[in-house]
Design a protein around this motif. Structure first.
Motif, PDB file in Angstrom:
ATOM      1  N   MET A  91       0.723  -1.233  -0.031  1.00  0.00           N
ATOM      2  CA  MET A  91      -0.051  -0.027   0.077  1.00  0.00           C
ATOM      3  C   MET A  91       0.791   1.331   0.033  1.00  0.00           C
ATOM      4  SD  MET A  91      -2.916   1.263   2.949  1.00  0.00           S
ATOM      5  CE  MET A  91      -4.349   0.165   2.129  1.00  0.00           C
ATOM      6  N   ILE A  92       1.863   1.430   0.926  1.00  0.00           N
ATOM      7  CA  ILE A  92       2.833   2.382   0.976  1.00  0.00           C
ATOM      8  C   ILE A  92       4.186   1.923   0.385  1.00  0.00           C
ATOM      9  CG2 ILE A  92       3.967   4.277   1.989  1.00  0.00           C
ATOM     10  CD1 ILE A  92       1.486   4.452   3.782  1.00  0.00           C
ATOM     11  N   ASP A  93       4.731   2.668  -0.675  1.00  0.00           N
ATOM     12  CA  ASP A  93       6.004   2.210  -0.997  1.00  0.00           C
ATOM     13  C   ASP A  93       7.096   3.518  -1.060  1.00  0.00           C
ATOM     14  OD1 ASP A  93       5.635  -0.589  -1.824  1.00  0.00           O
ATOM     15  OD2 ASP A  93       4.190   0.283  -3.172  1.00  0.00           O
ATOM     16  N   LYS A  94       8.168   3.237  -1.325  1.00  0.00           N
ATOM     17  CA  LYS A  94       9.287   4.256  -1.642  1.00  0.00           C
ATOM     18  C   LYS A  94       9.003   4.514  -3.096  1.00  0.00           C
ATOM     19  CE  LYS A  94      13.740   6.141  -0.561  1.00  0.00           C
ATOM     20  NZ  LYS A  94      14.949   5.951  -0.098  1.00  0.00           N
ATOM     21  N   ALA A  95       8.810   5.773  -3.422  1.00  0.00           N
ATOM     22  CA  ALA A  95       8.876   5.972  -4.973  1.00  0.00           C
ATOM     23  C   ALA A  95      10.073   5.599  -5.592  1.00  0.00           C
ATOM     24  CB  ALA A  95       8.138   7.475  -5.131  1.00  0.00           C
ATOM     25  N   THR A  96       9.902   5.542  -6.999  1.00  0.00           N
ATOM     26  CA  THR A  96      10.983   5.104  -7.751  1.00  0.00           C
ATOM     27  C   THR A  96      10.766   6.315  -8.991  1.00  0.00           C
ATOM     28  OG1 THR A  96       9.666   3.378  -9.337  1.00  0.00           O
ATOM     29  CG2 THR A  96      11.333   2.783  -7.479  1.00  0.00           C
ATOM     30  N   LYS A  97      11.632   6.316  -9.775  1.00  0.00           N
ATOM     31  CA  LYS A  97      11.513   7.145 -11.114  1.00  0.00           C
ATOM     32  C   LYS A  97      10.188   6.936 -12.058  1.00  0.00           C
ATOM     33  CE  LYS A  97      14.286   9.149 -14.907  1.00  0.00           C
ATOM     34  NZ  LYS A  97      15.682   8.937 -15.577  1.00  0.00           N
ATOM     35  N   SER A  98       9.871   5.760 -11.940  1.00  0.00           N
ATOM     36  CA  SER A  98       8.733   5.233 -12.825  1.00  0.00           C
ATOM     37  C   SER A  98       7.424   5.856 -12.085  1.00  0.00           C
ATOM     38  CB  SER A  98       8.601   3.770 -12.981  1.00  0.00           C
ATOM     39  OG  SER A  98       8.402   3.171 -11.731  1.00  0.00           O
ATOM     40  N   ASP A  99       7.425   6.427 -10.872  1.00  0.00           N
ATOM     41  CA  ASP A  99       6.209   6.745 -10.134  1.00  0.00           C
ATOM     42  C   ASP A  99       6.070   8.164 -10.414  1.00  0.00           C
ATOM     43  OD1 ASP A  99       5.441   4.386  -8.865  1.00  0.00           O
ATOM     44  OD2 ASP A  99       6.963   4.651  -7.555  1.00  0.00           O
ATOM     45  N   CYS A 100       6.997   9.156 -11.240  1.00  0.00           N
ATOM     46  CA  CYS A 100       7.081  10.495 -11.123  1.00  0.00           C
ATOM     47  C   CYS A 100       6.013  11.146 -11.817  1.00  0.00           C
ATOM     48  CB  CYS A 100       8.617  11.057 -11.675  1.00  0.00           C
ATOM     49  SG  CYS A 100       9.793  10.785 -10.896  1.00  0.00           S
ATOM     50  N   MET A 101       5.490  10.580 -12.748  1.00  0.00           N
ATOM     51  CA  MET A 101       4.364  11.058 -13.451  1.00  0.00           C
ATOM     52  C   MET A 101       3.042  11.171 -12.714  1.00  0.00           C
ATOM     53  SD  MET A 101       2.642  12.586 -16.089  1.00  0.00           S
ATOM     54  CE  MET A 101       3.527  12.212 -17.518  1.00  0.00           C
ATOM     55  N   ASP A 102       2.883   9.796 -11.958  1.00  0.00           N
ATOM     56  CA  ASP A 102       1.697  10.032 -11.090  1.00  0.00           C
ATOM     57  C   ASP A 102       1.744  10.599  -9.811  1.00  0.00           C
ATOM     58  OD1 ASP A 102       0.341   7.814 -12.358  1.00  0.00           O
ATOM     59  OD2 ASP A 102       1.570   6.235 -11.528  1.00  0.00           O
ATOM     60  N   ILE A 103       3.085  10.968  -9.280  1.00  0.00           N
ATOM     61  CA  ILE A 103       3.200  11.828  -8.303  1.00  0.00           C
ATOM     62  C   ILE A 103       3.009  13.154  -8.801  1.00  0.00           C
ATOM     63  CG2 ILE A 103       5.046  12.889  -6.496  1.00  0.00           C
ATOM     64  CD1 ILE A 103       6.195  10.079  -6.757  1.00  0.00           C
ATOM     65  N   ALA A 104       3.519  13.694 -10.046  1.00  0.00           N
ATOM     66  CA  ALA A 104       3.124  15.006 -10.307  1.00  0.00           C
ATOM     67  C   ALA A 104       1.881  15.262 -10.496  1.00  0.00           C
ATOM     68  CB  ALA A 104       4.128  15.277 -11.781  1.00  0.00           C
ATOM     69  N   LYS A 105       0.920  14.240 -11.171  1.00  0.00           N
ATOM     70  CA  LYS A 105      -0.123  14.659 -11.267  1.00  0.00           C
ATOM     71  C   LYS A 105      -0.968  14.833  -9.885  1.00  0.00           C
ATOM     72  CE  LYS A 105      -0.916  11.841 -15.537  1.00  0.00           C
ATOM     73  NZ  LYS A 105      -1.510  10.748 -16.205  1.00  0.00           N
ATOM     74  N   LEU A 106      -0.556  14.062  -8.887  1.00  0.00           N
ATOM     75  CA  LEU A 106      -0.936  14.557  -7.634  1.00  0.00           C
ATOM     76  C   LEU A 106      -0.681  15.817  -6.966  1.00  0.00           C
ATOM     77  CD1 LEU A 106      -0.622  11.164  -6.006  1.00  0.00           C
ATOM     78  CD2 LEU A 106      -2.934  12.081  -6.600  1.00  0.00           C
ATOM     79  N   GLU A 124      11.673  17.613 -11.033  1.00  0.00           N
ATOM     80  CA  GLU A 124      12.037  17.996  -9.692  1.00  0.00           C
ATOM     81  C   GLU A 124      11.869  16.429  -8.806  1.00  0.00           C
ATOM     82  OE1 GLU A 124      10.030  19.888  -5.691  1.00  0.00           O
ATOM     83  OE2 GLU A 124      10.034  21.332  -7.457  1.00  0.00           O
ATOM     84  N   PHE A 125      10.832  15.800  -9.045  1.00  0.00           N
ATOM     85  CA  PHE A 125      10.754  14.555  -8.477  1.00  0.00           C
ATOM     86  C   PHE A 125      11.761  13.267  -8.903  1.00  0.00           C
ATOM     87  CE2 PHE A 125       6.055  15.818  -7.833  1.00  0.00           C
ATOM     88  CZ  PHE A 125       6.454  16.409  -6.498  1.00  0.00           C
ATOM     89  N   GLU A 126      12.140  13.404 -10.073  1.00  0.00           N
ATOM     90  CA  GLU A 126      13.267  12.619 -10.330  1.00  0.00           C
ATOM     91  C   GLU A 126      14.648  13.000  -9.748  1.00  0.00           C
ATOM     92  OE1 GLU A 126      13.483  13.103 -14.673  1.00  0.00           O
ATOM     93  OE2 GLU A 126      11.881  11.582 -15.216  1.00  0.00           O
ATOM     94  N   ALA A 127      14.859  13.950  -9.704  1.00  0.00           N
ATOM     95  CA  ALA A 127      15.865  14.639  -8.821  1.00  0.00           C
ATOM     96  C   ALA A 127      15.969  14.115  -7.332  1.00  0.00           C
ATOM     97  CB  ALA A 127      16.295  16.157  -8.978  1.00  0.00           C
ATOM     98  N   VAL A 128      14.683  14.280  -6.708  1.00  0.00           N
ATOM     99  CA  VAL A 128      14.547  14.312  -5.226  1.00  0.00           C
ATOM    100  C   VAL A 128      14.667  12.502  -5.083  1.00  0.00           C
ATOM    101  CG1 VAL A 128      12.692  13.939  -3.678  1.00  0.00           C
ATOM    102  CG2 VAL A 128      12.785  16.091  -4.741  1.00  0.00           C
ATOM    103  N   ILE A 129      14.090  11.763  -6.074  1.00  0.00           N
ATOM    104  CA  ILE A 129      14.349  10.470  -5.868  1.00  0.00           C
ATOM    105  C   ILE A 129      15.875   9.952  -5.897  1.00  0.00           C
ATOM    106  CG2 ILE A 129      13.604   8.208  -7.015  1.00  0.00           C
ATOM    107  CD1 ILE A 129      10.958   9.284  -7.451  1.00  0.00           C
TER     108      ILE A 129
END
Length: 146
Positions: A1-16, A32-37
């Motif tokens: 249910m809760i995971d540490k995000a990876t680069k493949s999650d960046c689009m979903d995170i950005a949409k939120l 920005e999220f790609e750099a954070v990850i």
């Protein structure tokens, strides 16, 4: 249910995130999220229900002075967001716990955050999660004449 995000999650995170940080573009947020990850001093956790991403939390280590703290580094909640229809169900609390756990693993003994003065929902969340208000400030700016 809760995971540490990876680069493949960046689009979903950005949409939120665009729902919270409206003065950005999805493209800027993805970058920005790609750099954070990739940054070892930052983490993003994402919560999913039936493979649908419904929220995220971004945290990092801060080595500069953090208002009201006495140690360094300090774990810092940079942003947390849960989709409107999933709020008040404990998901933000779970994400915050993951961020705090991550900060402890990095050697932190303090965790901090902030919110805008007019963001009553965020203020109430922080208080409910055990944060103590450290200070209130008003920031100023002005353009220098050439």
């Amino acid at each position: 249910m809760i995971d540490k995000a990876t680069k493949s999650d960046c689009m979903d995170i950005a949409k939120l995130a665009i729902l919270m940080w409206e003065n950005h573009t999805v493209e800027e947020l993805i970058e920005e999220f790609e750099a954070v990850i990739q940054d070892k001093e930052s983490a993003i956790f994402i919560v999913s229900i039936d493979d649908k991403k419904i929220g995220f939390a971004q945290c990092q280590l801060r080595h500069d002075y953090v208002e009201g703290t006495k140690t360094s580094p300090v774990g810092y909640l940079e942003g947390i967001f849960i989709g409107q229809e999933y709020r008040k169900q404990g998901y933000a609390k779970m994400l915050l716990s993951k961020c705090e756990e991550w900060a402890k693993e990095q050697g932190c003994v303090e965790f901090a955050s902030d919110c805008e003065l007019e963001n009553e929902d965020s203020l109430a969340f922080h208080r409910k999660m055990g944060f103590e208000e450290a200070n209130r400030i008003v920031c100023f700016k002005k353009t220098l004449k050439k």
